[in-house]
Motif scaffolding. Structure first.
Motif, PDB file in Angstrom:
ATOM      1  N   HIS A   1       0.816  -1.217   0.000  1.00  0.00           N
ATOM      2  CA  HIS A   1       0.000   0.000   0.000  1.00  0.00           C
ATOM      3  C   HIS A   1       0.843   1.256   0.000  1.00  0.00           C
ATOM      4  N   VAL A   2       0.261   2.302  -0.539  1.00  0.00           N
ATOM      5  CA  VAL A   2       0.892   3.624  -0.483  1.00  0.00           C
ATOM      6  C   VAL A   2      -0.188   4.654  -0.134  1.00  0.00           C
ATOM      7  N   MET A   3       0.270   5.856   0.188  1.00  0.00           N
ATOM      8  CA  MET A   3      -0.670   6.956   0.415  1.00  0.00           C
ATOM      9  C   MET A   3      -0.807   7.750  -0.878  1.00  0.00           C
ATOM     10  N   ARG A   4      -1.993   8.185  -1.145  1.00  0.00           N
ATOM     11  CA  ARG A   4      -2.227   9.025  -2.315  1.00  0.00           C
ATOM     12  C   ARG A   4      -3.216  10.129  -1.951  1.00  0.00           C
ATOM     13  N   ILE A   5      -3.253  11.149  -2.787  1.00  0.00           N
ATOM     14  CA  ILE A   5      -4.318  12.135  -2.694  1.00  0.00           C
ATOM     15  C   ILE A   5      -5.321  11.765  -3.782  1.00  0.00           C
ATOM     16  N   VAL A   6      -6.502  11.383  -3.359  1.00  0.00           N
ATOM     17  CA  VAL A   6      -7.563  11.071  -4.324  1.00  0.00           C
ATOM     18  C   VAL A   6      -8.368  12.345  -4.553  1.00  0.00           C
ATOM     19  N   PHE A   7      -8.779  12.589  -5.803  1.00  0.00           N
ATOM     20  CA  PHE A   7      -9.540  13.819  -6.041  1.00  0.00           C
ATOM     21  C   PHE A   7     -10.800  13.563  -6.863  1.00  0.00           C
ATOM     22  N   ASN A   8     -11.736  14.493  -6.670  1.00  0.00           N
ATOM     23  CA  ASN A   8     -13.019  14.468  -7.362  1.00  0.00           C
ATOM     24  C   ASN A   8     -12.809  15.147  -8.712  1.00  0.00           C
TER      25      ASN A   8
ATOM     26  N   GLY B   1     -11.025  24.488 -14.258  1.00  0.00           N
ATOM     27  CA  GLY B   1     -11.169  24.405 -15.711  1.00  0.00           C
ATOM     28  C   GLY B   1     -10.392  23.253 -16.317  1.00  0.00           C
ATOM     29  N   ARG B   2      -9.696  22.490 -15.505  1.00  0.00           N
ATOM     30  CA  ARG B   2      -8.981  21.310 -16.024  1.00  0.00           C
ATOM     31  C   ARG B   2      -9.083  20.194 -14.983  1.00  0.00           C
ATOM     32  N   ASP B   3      -8.825  18.977 -15.428  1.00  0.00           N
ATOM     33  CA  ASP B   3      -8.972  17.893 -14.446  1.00  0.00           C
ATOM     34  C   ASP B   3      -7.652  17.186 -14.156  1.00  0.00           C
ATOM     35  N   THR B   4      -6.561  17.897 -14.400  1.00  0.00           N
ATOM     36  CA  THR B   4      -5.260  17.309 -14.056  1.00  0.00           C
ATOM     37  C   THR B   4      -4.804  17.857 -12.700  1.00  0.00           C
ATOM     38  N   PRO B   5      -4.212  16.991 -11.877  1.00  0.00           N
ATOM     39  CA  PRO B   5      -3.850  17.409 -10.514  1.00  0.00           C
ATOM     40  C   PRO B   5      -2.592  18.282 -10.508  1.00  0.00           C
ATOM     41  N   PRO B   6      -2.317  18.959  -9.398  1.00  0.00           N
ATOM     42  CA  PRO B   6      -1.119  19.802  -9.312  1.00  0.00           C
ATOM     43  C   PRO B   6       0.152  18.961  -9.405  1.00  0.00           C
ATOM     44  N   ARG B   7       1.189  19.542 -10.047  1.00  0.00           N
ATOM     45  CA  ARG B   7       2.435  18.788 -10.231  1.00  0.00           C
ATOM     46  C   ARG B   7       3.522  19.198  -9.240  1.00  0.00           C
ATOM     47  N   THR B   8       3.386  20.394  -8.679  1.00  0.00           N
ATOM     48  CA  THR B   8       4.419  20.857  -7.737  1.00  0.00           C
ATOM     49  C   THR B   8       3.749  21.304  -6.441  1.00  0.00           C
ATOM     50  N   TYR B   9       4.589  21.473  -5.443  1.00  0.00           N
ATOM     51  CA  TYR B   9       4.084  21.916  -4.147  1.00  0.00           C
ATOM     52  C   TYR B   9       3.428  23.287  -4.270  1.00  0.00           C
ATOM     53  N   ARG B  10       4.059  24.171  -5.037  1.00  0.00           N
ATOM     54  CA  ARG B  10       3.487  25.525  -5.183  1.00  0.00           C
ATOM     55  C   ARG B  10       2.147  25.463  -5.927  1.00  0.00           C
ATOM     56  N   GLU B  11       2.039  24.567  -6.906  1.00  0.00           N
ATOM     57  CA  GLU B  11       0.747  24.411  -7.608  1.00  0.00           C
ATOM     58  C   GLU B  11      -0.330  23.901  -6.649  1.00  0.00           C
ATOM     59  N   LEU B  12       0.085  23.041  -5.737  1.00  0.00           N
ATOM     60  CA  LEU B  12      -0.890  22.520  -4.767  1.00  0.00           C
ATOM     61  C   LEU B  12      -1.384  23.646  -3.856  1.00  0.00           C
ATOM     62  N   LEU B  13      -0.439  24.486  -3.386  1.00  0.00           N
ATOM     63  CA  LEU B  13      -0.847  25.605  -2.532  1.00  0.00           C
ATOM     64  C   LEU B  13      -1.791  26.541  -3.295  1.00  0.00           C
ATOM     65  N   ALA B  14      -1.465  26.773  -4.572  1.00  0.00           N
ATOM     66  CA  ALA B  14      -2.312  27.661  -5.383  1.00  0.00           C
ATOM     67  C   ALA B  14      -3.701  27.045  -5.572  1.00  0.00           C
TER      68      ALA B  14
ATOM     69  N   PHE C   1      -3.191  11.154  -7.135  1.00  0.00           N
ATOM     70  CA  PHE C   1      -1.821  11.604  -7.401  1.00  0.00           C
ATOM     71  C   PHE C   1      -0.990  11.560  -6.128  1.00  0.00           C
ATOM     72  N   ARG C   2       0.310  11.513  -6.342  1.00  0.00           N
ATOM     73  CA  ARG C   2       1.239  11.514  -5.213  1.00  0.00           C
ATOM     74  C   ARG C   2       1.372  12.943  -4.702  1.00  0.00           C
ATOM     75  N   PHE C   3       1.416  13.110  -3.408  1.00  0.00           N
ATOM     76  CA  PHE C   3       1.566  14.443  -2.821  1.00  0.00           C
ATOM     77  C   PHE C   3       2.820  15.086  -3.413  1.00  0.00           C
ATOM     78  N   PRO C   4       2.679  16.295  -3.973  1.00  0.00           N
ATOM     79  CA  PRO C   4       3.862  16.912  -4.617  1.00  0.00           C
ATOM     80  C   PRO C   4       4.758  17.607  -3.588  1.00  0.00           C
ATOM     81  N   TYR C   5       5.718  16.867  -3.085  1.00  0.00           N
ATOM     82  CA  TYR C   5       6.599  17.410  -2.060  1.00  0.00           C
ATOM     83  C   TYR C   5       7.454  18.534  -2.638  1.00  0.00           C
ATOM     84  N   PRO C   6       7.882  19.488  -1.825  1.00  0.00           N
ATOM     85  CA  PRO C   6       8.782  20.531  -2.322  1.00  0.00           C
ATOM     86  C   PRO C   6      10.063  19.899  -2.868  1.00  0.00           C
ATOM     87  N   ARG C   7      10.516  20.358  -4.013  1.00  0.00           N
ATOM     88  CA  ARG C   7      11.755  19.841  -4.590  1.00  0.00           C
ATOM     89  C   ARG C   7      12.810  20.948  -4.644  1.00  0.00           C
TER      90      ARG C   7
END
Lengths: 266, 525
Positions: free
Chosen positions: B163-170, B179-192, B325-331
């Protein structure tokens, strides 16, 4: 009747392993059934065959150490049986009994007595140095010397004392355990890690390490070799690690480090 | 004819008794049928699809082996551990039991399968895994603690999943908001994205939050956030040069004062945790996972922290399309936290789980192990993932399309470190978990959190180490007896072999832990 059937079952189960009438008792102990084991050993303790009777008494003492709940009286009884066996005779039962006298002091009694444990182990090593029991005791004696017997002494001195036990090692397993114990202590006390490398190399060379320990030792040798500038040795052990543990999580970092040591020297 | 209430009650009671008797008799008759062997297996995974998957595996196995009948016993997880331990003590345990390496009495209750895992699995015949040792047909090579029990130096468990942890989204809701259905790719996108969710919520008065979470589901993700910000600190703490840290290594180093919760790396990790907490349902630390699930299914949260074992249930419950999607950790390119990270970041050690152990006293050892072989063969694992939507752990078996979104990404740096549980045991980790409110409550702060950790963690680490010593010594005692028994049973010509006591590595741990406890107690800064 039930007991007889049980005994028969044990005998059948153990029959292939050994022809000794006590095999069923040892088999019961291997299955953590101390009550059954004790009954079997006690049934043979009065045997006219001295060797058999001594083995039965040895088994009786060992079973007492696993008969739950283990009481102080049981430990006293086990100690008494082992002392009798160890003080009279030099056979396998005597050697095993001496080993267990040390082991009781080391781990089985509620308050460990490292001095007594070391005394028993030293006597075993001096009297029966080549026996399997003495060889098993060596690394346990090393642990007592490093961590318990003289906590006021500097760790480097304690580790050096334990290192002298290497001269007593007669089997690859005992030697390997001692090298591994010493290397581990050097890390634990934050002494120069490079000093651990020859011990780890020796332990690996003896090919006695259990699998999880070997995995760690391969990485440690590779890393310490890299830090010491021995790129060829580092690469060899990184590669061995990768071949033997393709699914270990460290594969990524190990590949990075391997690429580093594989580069031509500047 | 008139029926009194009392008569009806007695009739119902009688009927219930008759049905119960019939069921017990049927069960008993089934077991005593002379022409086939019945083996029973117990497990506690009641999530959507798992029982059905095991039933499907059993049906296929019984087709191949009509002489063997397999009975699945599914027990709810809150009562499973006491139930199985009672069964084992009473000698009425199932032939195969889902168990865990951290639970007591493995050696007394279960038998090792070391010899068998070194042999090929016959059910992999005709596949690319044919001829390979059973051990090497699993994606982790049976290295998980649930498979190889290090304290006993033997293989015990056969895993069925991971098992792994994921962020599941609606997915439709994300489209409505962004306006799009793709999840955030970076930590800053997630905050936004979280800012957008709050704005959308205010505009539409929906009572919507970005991320549903609970007091249990956050734990693994919290640990990964910590791991993502601490690779450099971990490397400094690798005094044994193993390229990994066990939590106990960290515990010893902590008691020695070699690291503290004031290190810049940990402060940065706590800052990220605080931001993560702000994304979640207010008060999530007081909520159970069912509440988070309800919020998400009811559309009151755009996303949810989800262990993959919940995902199969979500698939059955949600009336909308899901993504994960996998939580986008700060890189490294993160303007604030980049200097603490090292990419790529592994998602952690691949731990296979849901392990089945063989009852030490089973009368059907051969059949039980044979069933385990089938269950973990390519065919058995394929049935499992297809029906359950859980991850397979047998090499070469493709996860179902849905399960594929939950596939662990193991490549990269990972130090196994446990800065939120520096001992590897409950006292320290539970204390730290219980104090996360200092970080996440209204008015909470990184400083307040660090203050309570400084004051309390060392004592908890010591408590855990004391418990470790008790367990270690108890193991040593038990293994002494088993070792001498094995030595005495060895054929006469093998008497020169070493006596196989508890491994010296495990015994070293007892002494080093004692030495750590003997260190002087440092005053709290």
């Amino acid at each position: 009747m039930k007991t007889a059937i049980m005994l028969l079952g044990f005998c059948l189960a153990a029959g292939a392993a050994s022809a000794s009438p006590l095999a069923a008792g040892w088999q019961a102990l291997a299955n953590y059934r101390a009550v059954d084991a004790l009954r079997i050993f006690d049934g043979v303790r009065a045997a006219t065959d001295t060797a058999l009777a001594r083995e039965a008494r040895f088994g009786h003492g060992v079973a007492l150490l696993d008969l739950q709940p283990v009481t102080g009286a049981q430990l006293d009884e086990a100690r008494r049986v082992f002392t009798e066996l160890a003080d009279i005779g030099a056979d396998d039962a005597a050697q095993g009994a001496r080993f267990f006298l040390g082991r009781i002091a080391q781990h089985h009694q509620p308050q460990p007595d490292p001095v007594e444990a070391a005394r028993q182990f030293r006597r075993l090593v001096s009297e029966h140095g080549n026996s399997r029991w003495a060889q098993a005791a060596l690394s346990r004696l090393a642990l007592l010397q490093i961590y318990e017997l003289d906590p006021a002494a500097p760790p480097a001195v304690r580790i050096a004392e334990a290192g002298k036990l290497l001269a007593q090692a007669r089997t690859p397993a005992a030697e390997s355990e001692l090298h591994y114990t010493i290397a581990n202590a050097l890390f634990f006390y934050r002494l120069p890690a490079a000093d651990a490398l020859p011990h780890l190399l020796a332990a690996e060379r003896l090919r006695q390490l259990d699998w999880p320990t070997r995995v760690e030792v391969l990485v440690q040798i590779a890393e310490l070799s890299r830090l010491a500038g021995d790129r060829v040795q580092a690469a060899k052990f990184y590669r061995t690690f990768l071949v033997e543990n393709p699914r270990d999580l460290r594969v990524y970092i190990v590949r990075q480090h391997l690429a580093e040591v594989d580069k031509p020297a500047p | 004819m008139k029926f009194s209430g009392r008569l009806i009650a007695f009739l119902l009671l009688g009927l219930a008794y008759a049905v119960a008797t019939f069921l017990v008799l049927r069960h008993t008759m089934d077991e005593v049928r002379s022409d086939r062997v019945t083996i029973r297996m117990s497990q506690w995974q009641l999530e959507g699809g798992v029982r059905e998957a095991i039933d499907a595996i059993i049906r296929r196995y019984e087709q191949l082996n009509p002489r063997v009948h397999v009975v699945q016993i599914a027990v709810p997880d809150p009562v499973y551990q006491p139930w199985i331990q009672t069964q084992m003590i009473g000698d009425t345990g199932p032939d195969l039991a889902e168990y865990s390496w951290g639970w007591p009495d493995i050696a007394r209750n279960f038998q090792p399968i070391t010899a068998e895992v070194m042999q090929p699995n016959p059910y992999n015949r005709g596949t690319p895994l044919a001829g390979r040792p059973w051990r090497d047909t699993f994606i982790d090579g049976m290295t998980s603690s649930d498979n190889y029990v290090q304290a006993l130096s033997d293989y015990f468990g056969v895993s069925l999943t991971t098992h792994v942890m994921r962020i599941v989204f609606n997915r439709p809701l994300l489209r409505d908001i962004t306006g799009r259905d793709t999840p955030p790719r970076t930590y800053r996108e997630l905050l936004a994205l979280c800012d957008k969710v709050h704005a959308y919520d205010r505009a539409h008065r929906l009572d919507l939050v970005p991320l549903a979470n609970s007091r249990t589901t956050h734990i693994n993700l919290t640990g990964e956030v910590m791991a993502s910000l601490t690779p450099r600190l971990s490397a400094q703490m690798d005094f044994q040069h193993r390229l990994k840290l066990d939590p106990a290594d960290l515990g010893v180093a902590y008691l020695r004062g070699e690291w503290s919760y004031d290190s810049p790396d940990l402060t940065a990790a706590f800052d990220v945790l605080r931001e993560f907490g702000a994304m979640c349902t207010p008060g999530f630390m007081q909520r159970e996972r069912d509440s988070a699930l309800t919020d998400f299914v009811a559309g009151r949260a755009l996303m949810m922290v989800t262990p993959s074992w919940e995902a199969s249930s979500l698939l059955q419950l949600c009336p909308f399309a899901l993504g994960a999607f996998r939580f986008p950790y700060p890189r490294e390119d993160d303007p604030v936290y980049g200097r603490f990270t090292t990419s790529p970041m592994s998602e952690g050690q691949l731990f296979t789980g849901m392990p089945f152990y063989v009852n030490r006293h089973t009368r059907h050892r051969a059949e039980a192990i044979d069933f385990l072989r089938f269950m973990s063969s390519q065919e058995g694992a394929a049935i499992f993932t297809r029906v359950s939507n859980w991850q397979p752990v047998t090499l070469g078996v493709k996860a179902s399309d849905f399960a594929d979104q939950f596939k662990l990404q193991p490549d990269g740096y990972c130090w196994y470190a446990g800065f939120l549980g520096p001992s590897g045991h409950p006292d320290a980790s539970k204390f730290i978990q219980s104090e996360l409110g200092q970080l996440w409550n209204n008015g909470g702060s990184v400083d307040a959190f660090r203050r309570v950790l400084r004051a309390g963690v060392a004592d908890k680490v010591r408590d855990d180490f004391r418990r470790d010593i008790i367990a270690g010594v108890s193991n040593a005692r038990r293994e002494d007896v088993a070792a001498v028994a094995a030595a005495e049973l060895a054929p006469a010509n093998a008497r020169a072999e070493p006596v196989r006591l508890m491994t010296v590595g495990n015994e070293i741990y007892i002494y080093q832990t004692r030495a750590a406890l003997a260190l002087p107690v440092r005053s709290t800064p």
